[in-house]
Design a protein around this motif. Structure first.
Motif, short mmCIF file in Angstrom:
data_model
loop_
_atom_site.label_atom_id
_atom_site.label_comp_id
_atom_site.label_asym_id
_atom_site.label_seq_id
_atom_site.Cartn_x
_atom_site.Cartn_y
_atom_site.Cartn_z
N ILE A 4 0.93 -1.07 0.02
CA ILE A 4 -0.07 -0.08 0.18
C ILE A 4 0.91 1.23 -0.03
N LEU A 5 0.65 2.14 -0.82
CA LEU A 5 1.43 3.39 -1.03
C LEU A 5 0.28 4.43 -0.19
N TYR A 26 0.16 -5.44 6.20
CA TYR A 26 0.55 -4.94 4.71
C TYR A 26 1.78 -4.37 4.85
N GLU A 27 2.52 -4.25 3.42
CA GLU A 27 3.76 -3.91 3.28
C GLU A 27 3.51 -2.24 2.91
N VAL A 28 4.01 -1.20 3.59
CA VAL A 28 3.55 0.16 3.43
C VAL A 28 4.80 1.16 3.12
N ALA A 37 4.61 10.49 -5.03
CA ALA A 37 3.78 9.20 -5.06
C ALA A 37 3.78 8.57 -6.33
N LEU A 38 3.34 9.47 -7.43
CA LEU A 38 3.44 8.82 -8.72
C LEU A 38 4.64 8.28 -9.29
N ASP A 39 5.92 8.75 -8.92
CA ASP A 39 6.99 8.16 -9.34
C ASP A 39 7.27 6.95 -8.54
N ALA A 40 6.86 6.90 -7.06
CA ALA A 40 7.19 5.67 -6.46
C ALA A 40 6.00 4.36 -7.07
N ALA A 41 4.88 5.02 -7.44
CA ALA A 41 3.91 3.97 -8.02
C ALA A 41 4.20 3.44 -9.34
N ALA A 45 4.56 -0.71 -8.63
CA ALA A 45 2.88 -0.74 -8.51
C ALA A 45 2.35 -1.16 -7.31
N PRO A 46 1.76 -0.48 -6.45
CA PRO A 46 1.13 -1.00 -5.21
C PRO A 46 -0.04 -1.42 -5.50
N ALA A 47 -0.56 -2.32 -4.57
CA ALA A 47 -1.93 -3.04 -4.44
C ALA A 47 -3.10 -1.99 -4.20
N LEU A 48 -2.90 -0.78 -3.51
CA LEU A 48 -3.68 0.33 -3.12
C LEU A 48 -3.03 1.36 -3.00
N ILE A 49 -3.76 2.49 -3.19
CA ILE A 49 -3.04 3.93 -2.86
C ILE A 49 -4.23 4.57 -2.22
N ILE A 50 -3.84 5.21 -0.80
CA ILE A 50 -4.52 6.04 -0.17
C ILE A 50 -3.82 7.38 -0.17
N THR A 51 -4.56 8.48 -0.37
CA THR A 51 -3.97 9.71 -0.70
C THR A 51 -4.76 10.87 -0.05
N ASP A 52 -4.22 11.83 0.49
CA ASP A 52 -4.93 12.92 0.84
C ASP A 52 -5.23 14.01 -0.56
N TRP A 53 -6.22 14.70 -0.40
CA TRP A 53 -6.66 15.76 -1.48
C TRP A 53 -5.52 16.69 -1.50
#
Length: 118
Positions: A4-5, A26-28, A37-41, A45-53
Motif C-alpha cells: 500500500i502506498l 501490509y507492506e507500506v 507518489a506517482l514516481d513511486a507507483a 505498482a502498489p495494490a492500493l493507494i491511499i491519498t490526501d487531497w
C-alpha cells in the motif's frame, strides 16, 4: 504481502496510517505529495493507494488523474481522503472518496474490502 502506498503531507497522519497498516500485515510505503507518489507507483505498482487531497506539488485529484491515464496503474484502487466540505469530481474508475476524519477501523475495513487481508 500486499503493498500500500500512503500519500499525505501531514507527517503525523502518514506515520499513523503506516503503522496501523503495517500492524495489519501490509507492506507500506509513503510519499509526502502526489508527484513523489506517482514516481513511486511507477517504479513499483502498489495494490492500493491511499491519498490526501490537498498537498503541495501535485494534489490527490491530480495524482488520481495521472494514475487513470497510465496503462500500468489505471487498475490500482485509490482512496482519496479530505476534510473538504464537498467531494471532488473523480474520473478514475477504481477511486473512491472518504471524508476525514476517517477512523482506523473504517480505514482497515475499507482496505480489506478493496484488496483483501494482507
Amino acid at each position: 504481502m500486499k503493498k500500500i502506498l500512503v500519500v499525505d503531507d501531514e507527517f503525523d497522519i502518514l506515520t499513523t496510517w503506516r503503522l496501523v497498516l503495517e500492524m495489519e500485515g501490509y507492506e507500506v510505503s509513503t510519499a509526502s505529495n502526489g508527484r513523489t507518489a506517482l514516481d513511486a507507483a511507477r517504479s513499483s505498482a502498489p495494490a492500493l493507494i491511499i491519498t490526501d487531497w490537498m498537498m503541495p506539488h501535485m494534489n490527490g485529484v491530480e495524482l488520481i488523474d495521472a494514475l487513470a491515464a497510465s496503462d500500468e496503474l489505471a487498475h490500482v484502487p485509490v482512496i482519496l481522503m479530505s476534510a473538504a466540505a464537498h467531494a471532488p469530481a473523480i474520473t478514475h474508475p477504481h477511486a473512491q472518496f472518504r471524508r476525514k476524519p476517517f477512523s482506523i477501523d473504517d480505514l482497515i475495513d475499507t482496505v480489506r474490502g478493496l484488496i483483501g487481508p494482507a
